[in-house]
Design an enzyme around this catalytic site. Structure first.
Site, PDB file in Angstrom:
ATOM      1  N   ASN A 164      30.830  42.120  46.160  1.00 23.99           N
ATOM      2  CA  ASN A 164      31.374  43.280  46.861  1.00 23.99           C
ATOM      3  C   ASN A 164      32.203  42.877  48.079  1.00 23.99           C
ATOM      4  O   ASN A 164      32.317  41.708  48.433  1.00 23.99           O
ATOM      5  CB  ASN A 164      30.263  44.255  47.247  1.00 23.99           C
ATOM      6  N   ASP A 177      38.084  49.346  44.927  1.00 22.84           N
ATOM      7  CA  ASP A 177      38.304  47.964  45.356  1.00 22.84           C
ATOM      8  C   ASP A 177      38.417  47.024  44.154  1.00 22.84           C
ATOM      9  O   ASP A 177      39.496  46.712  43.698  1.00 22.84           O
ATOM     10  CB  ASP A 177      37.165  47.506  46.265  1.00 22.84           C
ATOM     11  N   CYS A 193      33.559  49.913  39.370  1.00 19.79           N
ATOM     12  CA  CYS A 193      32.634  49.138  40.193  1.00 19.79           C
ATOM     13  C   CYS A 193      31.698  50.174  40.811  1.00 19.79           C
ATOM     14  O   CYS A 193      31.058  50.901  40.070  1.00 19.79           O
ATOM     15  CB  CYS A 193      33.365  48.306  41.224  1.00 19.79           C
ATOM     16  N   SER A 194      31.626  50.283  42.112  1.00 22.25           N
ATOM     17  CA  SER A 194      30.813  51.350  42.689  1.00 22.25           C
ATOM     18  C   SER A 194      31.663  52.602  42.891  1.00 22.25           C
ATOM     19  O   SER A 194      31.468  53.604  42.234  1.00 22.25           O
ATOM     20  CB  SER A 194      30.189  50.891  44.006  1.00 22.25           C
ATOM     21  N   ASP A 195      32.640  52.485  43.799  1.00 20.59           N
ATOM     22  CA  ASP A 195      33.478  53.643  44.062  1.00 20.59           C
ATOM     23  C   ASP A 195      34.768  53.626  43.252  1.00 20.59           C
ATOM     24  O   ASP A 195      35.470  54.617  43.160  1.00 20.59           O
ATOM     25  CB  ASP A 195      33.806  53.721  45.548  1.00 20.59           C
ATOM     26  N   GLY A 196      35.101  52.461  42.732  1.00 26.49           N
ATOM     27  CA  GLY A 196      36.287  52.395  41.890  1.00 26.49           C
ATOM     28  C   GLY A 196      37.578  52.325  42.674  1.00 26.49           C
ATOM     29  O   GLY A 196      38.628  52.736  42.182  1.00 26.49           O
ATOM     30  N   ASN A 247      22.305  49.740  43.064  1.00 29.77           N
ATOM     31  CA  ASN A 247      23.026  50.959  43.379  1.00 29.77           C
ATOM     32  C   ASN A 247      22.291  52.214  42.931  1.00 29.77           C
ATOM     33  O   ASN A 247      22.581  53.305  43.404  1.00 29.77           O
ATOM     34  CB  ASN A 247      24.418  50.918  42.750  1.00 29.77           C
ATOM     35  N   LYS A 288      41.172  51.940  50.228  1.00 32.05           N
ATOM     36  CA  LYS A 288      41.093  52.341  51.630  1.00 32.05           C
ATOM     37  C   LYS A 288      41.853  51.393  52.540  1.00 32.05           C
ATOM     38  O   LYS A 288      41.260  50.570  53.237  1.00 32.05           O
ATOM     39  CB  LYS A 288      39.631  52.429  52.048  1.00 32.05           C
TER      40      LYS A 288
END
Lengths: 653, 524
Positions: free
Chosen positions: A309, A375, A370-373, A285, A412
């Site tokens: 992911n 999921d 996580c990445s975007d927070g 990332n 989302k």
């Protein structure tokens, strides 16, 4: 003489149904559909349903602005389908006018709920043209400038589900504000972070301008905020997105100080940062500007939880679908199941959440990202909260948990994942649909900006074949996976949850149905812009107006108990009643059990009433007799809310 | 014979016991003729473990290396102490799948204990087994033994009196040693004809009635009117049996009968499947690599599937087709009994109560001559060479559990009963599962000298423990789904000694108590 039985097929249920419904079939074929208020007939038609279980079935299809309904007219094969249009992800034409073979001309429909439907029509006279066009239009209303059914329905319920979750009230329940944490309205216009809710809880010592500076260093501005705090030891669960470290290894003093404030709020020596991703993914990332917290974060330890992911999860669920629909892989069922890795992912998510819960219950604050927070982070925080806080195990509590950790924090639900802008500095990504025949996005988010569309264009082209919506297929395996984890926990602790399996199935049904506003849009700002609460009905209105359907009669409240499920493959099961629910051969006998549970609930209520009466008459007698009176009253230990002896389970990691 | 010959060391102090679900404890170990007794030294804890030696499937002496390691940890221990303070470790693996570990001070004592257990746990002489010595204070040997008899069963089944009769041709077990003295046969067949038929059947097991379907008057018979013959062997196996003097009913001689072959595994194959499954369940590696594949490779669940689907086929012939069915394999004492028992549970609501189920087991397994002694002498851990061991009864209980799981309301008894039976079949205080046939039990006077398990299970206190709180009588047949996705590992048994399963057992108990309590007060 009846033909000799060659294979025992355990299909009695179906046989039984077909014989009883013979009578009703003589009546008008579609008369037994009860339309919802506001639901309108669009078209009905004679059609052949190519049923994967019973073969080609003649019948009639009804399409409304809410559903596709099919009923067979052959008494021997009673088949009905009732599919909300929202569950449809793709409608395609199958075969052409000149196609040969029986039933080769028709429609092929892909659903988001683990099934595909095929219909055949007469080849003469373009017989499918009208139904195809109407279905296409109403299944994807946004693309055609039509409102979603949630905006059309006229349903009325006694309870208003929109009042279930009030952010400030929920934070108060947790004991906030206190001298270490405060509630801030800095995001009331969604300017700090457009995918966060308006109400946030942050460390008391952190000023508003600090928050702004921190937000510039977190992907999509998703700063660490409080999800949950332990009432006694004050250990907190905070959630956020990845830091924007990048290849050059950028630092941000404000972010470092901010995390230390979270640690400091609980006076513990070390803050544990749980990065949900596998280590390598976190490193990868960095290439797109993200990354993870390095040594510069003093007093913090970083733990990777190895959860894969969304793409891996979607692949896994797709493999699972392949072995259960339409035909279940029978000969090597268990090894096929193993090769989907679905249960292994469930295990990793659960054991990640167990680690978080364990850390917090032993008094240490944690940060999860996580990445975007939106999921894996949501999975981990909400499952840990379910383990730590018995309130979330009640019927209303689960609703609050979903509203809070999933809906308000920007999972989302609606967007087509493939089209989310990957540039971290872009604050958008709330894409709902597409304009007809072009690859231009219709962005419903408050922050629609031009920068989104270029990237989207590229991706749409990669999908090709002009079939716009089918990438939407498994849009939310992450939420499904969360519900699966909740189901696993409820199996392991049959008396610890106030709700039953039916609630989980109902939630998943309406995840796609578009009948309720609950799962529409990606974030609070978009919901507010679209007046969701004013114009649509909440799923919780349906649930809370008929709670007895969703209650577990054996529920025994125990506040303060931490539930650690066993996250071992040997104790995890495939959720057959969800994933294989379309297969008539697998169908379990749900209805008699549900009926019995309703009776037991009534019996329990009667019991509680009698007990109360006894107590009252007893206390009045005691009052009459004065001290030393009759003491042979029923012991309080026999009340249904009695504390039970439970062993604390050891959880192997 | 004196048991004491086999006990060189009867008592050892300072033994450390490790057992599942409990912390390790130190105390006294005692070996008696039939039991292993461990008493915790901490008197307050009052913990005792009383284990029937018969329950022990294998004793493993752990190697000396462990001892070296042990002392490596305590380098300060005096060198001279080593010889006297050396200790041995015994791993005790039970037939109920429990695994205990004993650390016994003194190498010699340890070996003595192991020797005693090895000998006393597999005594061959039935008359020396514990049921003949078990004398509980609340029961008398004069109490009634058993739940029913073929005579009583016949009397109760009035509907069959028209065409069926009770024959005492086997009164002295001379016609068929493994049948009970009285059997139900077609009225038209005289005793002489039965004797002739017996000579033509392996083990003398001529066809007898085991189930009469009240709804339509058809019957399932073990090995009548014309109908189906379900052979639990594959067609090929049946052919091979012909070479050995056995065989199957040929079309020309048995016209009108339709033969269906359903291959069911038996004997060694089934036992090996159980061993593989138990091995997989005991895998201690943390990641439990490829658990599902191991579960599949054991094939246990596919045996469950075959048994349930063959029973379903039998029930289908009787219930839906209204035809009589003759069931047999080769001997008719294993898979034959298994599927006729399951089919009756599927079809007949009266078999689904606690009492009905136990009566069914008594009639269809115990009286009908399932050789428990041979089949259950060892379980999955034993290192002894396999002889006649075969977990048919365990497979039956597993299938019943699958029914219970698929139809939570339909059976009047609980999982706890199935677990109890699974344990008792392999080692027991009671005489119920002793011997291989009625004849053997009669010769040893089992009914006069031991107590009856089924009777005990129906006593009020036990009964309450074994009822299903959700039970609702249901007149309909319960057709199980036999698809692999519908069949589950019986965790309650195979993973019984894990925290999670133990916890679920307690929860089941809580739920039962809850429902009973609601019922008592709400309906008072």
């Amino acid at each position: 003489m009846a033909s000799p039985v060659s294979v025992y097929n355990s299909n009695v249920l179906d046989a039984h149904i077909s014989s009883t419904s013979r009578e009703s079939l003589k009546m008008e074929l579609l008369a037994d559909v009860t339309l919802l208020p506001g639901e309108e007939r669009i078209i009905d038609k004679d059609i052949i349903y190519i049923c994967p279980f019973s073969g080609a079935v003649k019948g009639k299809v009804l399409i409304t602005n809410y559903r596709l309904y099919f009923k067979s007219c052959d008494a021997d094969v009673a088949v009905t389908l009732d599919v909300p249009l929202g569950a449809i992800s793709r409608v395609e034409k199958m075969g052409g006018v000149s196609s040969r073979g029986e039933n080769s001309y028709g429609l092929d429909i892909t659903c988001k709920d683990m099934r595909n439907l095929r219909f055949a029509l007469k080849q003469e006279g373009h017989s499918r043209r009208d139904i195809f066009e109407l279905l296409f239009k109403h299944a994807f209303p946004i693309s055609h400038g039509l409102p979603l059914f949630a905006y059309v329905t006229q349903e009325k319920y006694e309870e208003n589900g929109w009042s279930v979750y009030r952010p400030v009230e929920e934070l108060r329940r947790q004991g906030l504000p206190n001298n270490k944490w405060r509630i801030t309205f800095i995001n009331k216009n969604y300017e700090l972070c457009d995918t966060y809710p308006a109400v946030l809880a942050v460390p008391f010592k952190c000023k508003e301008e600090d928050l702004r500076r921190v937000s510039s260093f977190r992907s999509r501005g998703r700063i660490p905020v409080l999800s949950w705090i332990h009432r006694e030891n004050r250990a907190a669960i905070a959630r956020c997105s990845q830091p924007l470290v990048g290849m050059s290894g950028k630092r941000n003093k404000d972010d470092e100080r901010y995390l230390d404030l979270i640690r400091d709020a609980n006076d513990t020596a070390k803050l544990t940062i749980y990065d949900a991703r596998p280590n390598v993914n976190a490193v990868a990332n960095k290439a797109t500007g993200g990354g993870y917290e390095g040594d510069e974060y003093h007093n913090a330890e970083l733990v990777f939880l190895d959860i894969h992911n969304i793409h891996v999860m979607r692949e896994s669920l797709k493999k699972l679908k392949d072995i259960v629909y339409p035909n279940v892989e029978e000969s090597h069922w268990l090894s096929s199941l193993e090769s989907t890795h679905w249960l292994e992912h469930i295990k990793l998510v659960l054991s990640g959440a167990i680690q978080v819960a364990d850390k917090v219950s032993s008094g240490n604050s944690v940060v999860v990202h996580c990445s975007d927070g939106w999921d894996r982070t949501a999975q981990l925080t909400s499952l840990a909260m379910l383990m730590l806080d018995s309130h979330y195990r009640t019927l209303k509590g689960l609703q609050v948990l979903i509203e809070k950790e999933w809906i308000s924090f920007g999972h989302k639900f609606t967007s087509v994942r493939n089209f989310t802008c990957v540039r971290p500095e872009c604050r958008s990504g709330c894409l709902l649909g597409f304009a007809k025949n072009t690859a231009v996005c219709v962005c419903v988010c408050a922050c629609a900006r031009a920068c989104v569309c270029l990237i989207v264009l590229v991706r749409v082209q990669r999908i090709g074949h002009g079939d716009k919506n089918h990438a939407d297929q498994d849009r939310s395996p992450i939420f499904v996976q969360f519900m699966d984890c909740v189901w696993q926990m409820s199996k392991q602790f049959p008396t610890a949850f106030e709700f039953n399996e039916r609630l989980l199935l109902t939630i998943l049904e309406h995840l796609y149905s578009c009948r309720f506003g609950t799962f529409l849009y990606n974030c609070e700002s978009a919901r507010e812009q679209n007046a969701l609460r004013q114009k649509t009905v909440s799923l919780w209105s349906l649930v809370n107006s008929k709670t007895e359907l969703y209650l577990n009669p054996f529920y025994t409240p125990e506040s303060g108990r931490v539930l650690y499920p066993v996250a071992s493959m040997r104790h995890l099961e495939l959720w057959v009643t969800y994933y294989i629910r379309w297969n008539p051969r697998i169908r379990q006998q749900q209805s008699p059990v549900e009926q019995r549970y309703l009776e037991l609930l009534a019996l329990r209520d009667e019991y509680i009433k009698k007990l109360e009466e006894l107590r009252l008459s007893d206390s009045s007698r005691l009052a009459d007799d004065g001290p030393g009176g009759d003491t042979s009253s029923p012991s309080p230990a026999s009340s249904p809310t009695r504390q039970q002896h439970y062993t604390h389970l050891q959880t192997p990691f | 014979m004196e048991f004491s010959e086999h006990i060189k060391t009867a008592n050892v102090e300072d033994v450390v016991l490790q057992q599942p679900l409990h912390p390790p404890s130190k105390g006294t170990l005692c070996i008696t003729s039939h039991h292993l007794l461990f008493s915790d030294r901490e008197e307050r804890s009052g913990r005792q473990v009383l284990l029937l030696l018969r329950n022990i499937d294998a004793v493993e002496k752990s190697s000396v290396e462990n001892l070296v390691n042990y002392f490596g940890l305590f380098p300060n221990a005096g060198r001279s102490d080593r010889a006297t303070e050396s200790s041995g470790t015994l791993v005790i693996k039970c037939k109920d799948l429990r695994v205990l570990q004993l650390e016994i001070p003194g190498m010699e004592q340890c070996l003595n204990i192991a020797q005693s257990i090895e000998t006393l746990s597999c005594l061959d002489c039935v008359a020396e087994m514990y049921p003949f010595f078990y004398r509980p204070s609340n029961a008398s040997l004069r109490d009634q033994w058993g739940l029913s008899t073929p005579e009583r069963h016949y009397t109760e089944m009035e509907a069959l009196h028209g065409r069926w009769r009770l024959s005492t041709v086997n009164q002295d077990y001379s016609v068929c040693p493994s049948y009970p003295p009285a059997v139900i046969v077609p009225k038209a067949i005289g005793d002489d004809a039965l004797k002739k038929a017996a000579k033509f059947r392996q083990g003398g097991r001529f066809p007898v009635l085991c189930y009469y379907h009240r709804k339509n008057g058809t019957a399932a018979i073990e090995g009548s009117d014309k109908g189906y013959i379900i052979d639990t062997r594959s067609a090929q196996q049946a052919q091979q049996a012909r070479m050995m003097g056995g065989g199957f009913e040929s079309k020309s001689c048995y016209s009108g009968w339709k033969r269906l072959h359903r291959h069911m595994e038996r004997g060694k194959t089934l036992q090996e499947s159980l061993i593989k499954l138990v091995e997989a369940c005991g895998d201690k590696s943390p990641n439990m690599d490829r658990w599902l594949s191991k579960l599949e490779n054991s094939k246990w669940l596919s045996h469950v599937q075959t048994a349930l689907s063959t029973a379903g086929l039998l029930a289908e012939c009787v219930e839906r087709d209204g035809r009589s069915v003759l069931v047999h394999g080769s001997e008719g004492t294993g898979s034959t009994l298994l599927i006729s028992t399951l089919a009756q549970l599927i079809m007949d609501p009266s078999c689904r109560t606690l009492e009905g189920f136990l009566t069914l087991l008594e009639r269809e397994f115990v009286q009908a001559g399932h050789p428990f002694q041979q089949r259950c002498s060892h379980s999955a851990f034993s290192h002894a060479r396999l002889q006649q061991e075969c977990p048919v009864f365990l497979l039956l209980l597993d299938c019943v559990w699958q029914l219970w799981y698929q139809f939570p309301l339909a059976l009047g008894f609980s999982e706890a009963l199935l677990l109890r039976l699974a344990t008792e079949a392999y080692s027991s205080d009671y005489g119920t599962f002793l011997c291989n046939s009625d004849m053997e039990r009669c010769a040893l006077q089992v009914k006069g000298k031991t107590h009856c398990l089924f009777r005990v299970l129906l006593k009020p206190r036990e009964r309450e423990q074994y009822t299903n709180p959700l039970y609702e009588p249901n007149e309909l047949a319960i057709w199980p789904s036999v698809h692999p996705q519908s069949l589950q590992l019986w965790r309650g048994f195979f993973l019984r000694w894990t925290q999670q399963t133990h916890h679920l057992e307690l929860v089941q108990e809580d739920i039962r108590n809850m429902v009973i309590e609601w019922g008592k007060l709400a309906l008072s």
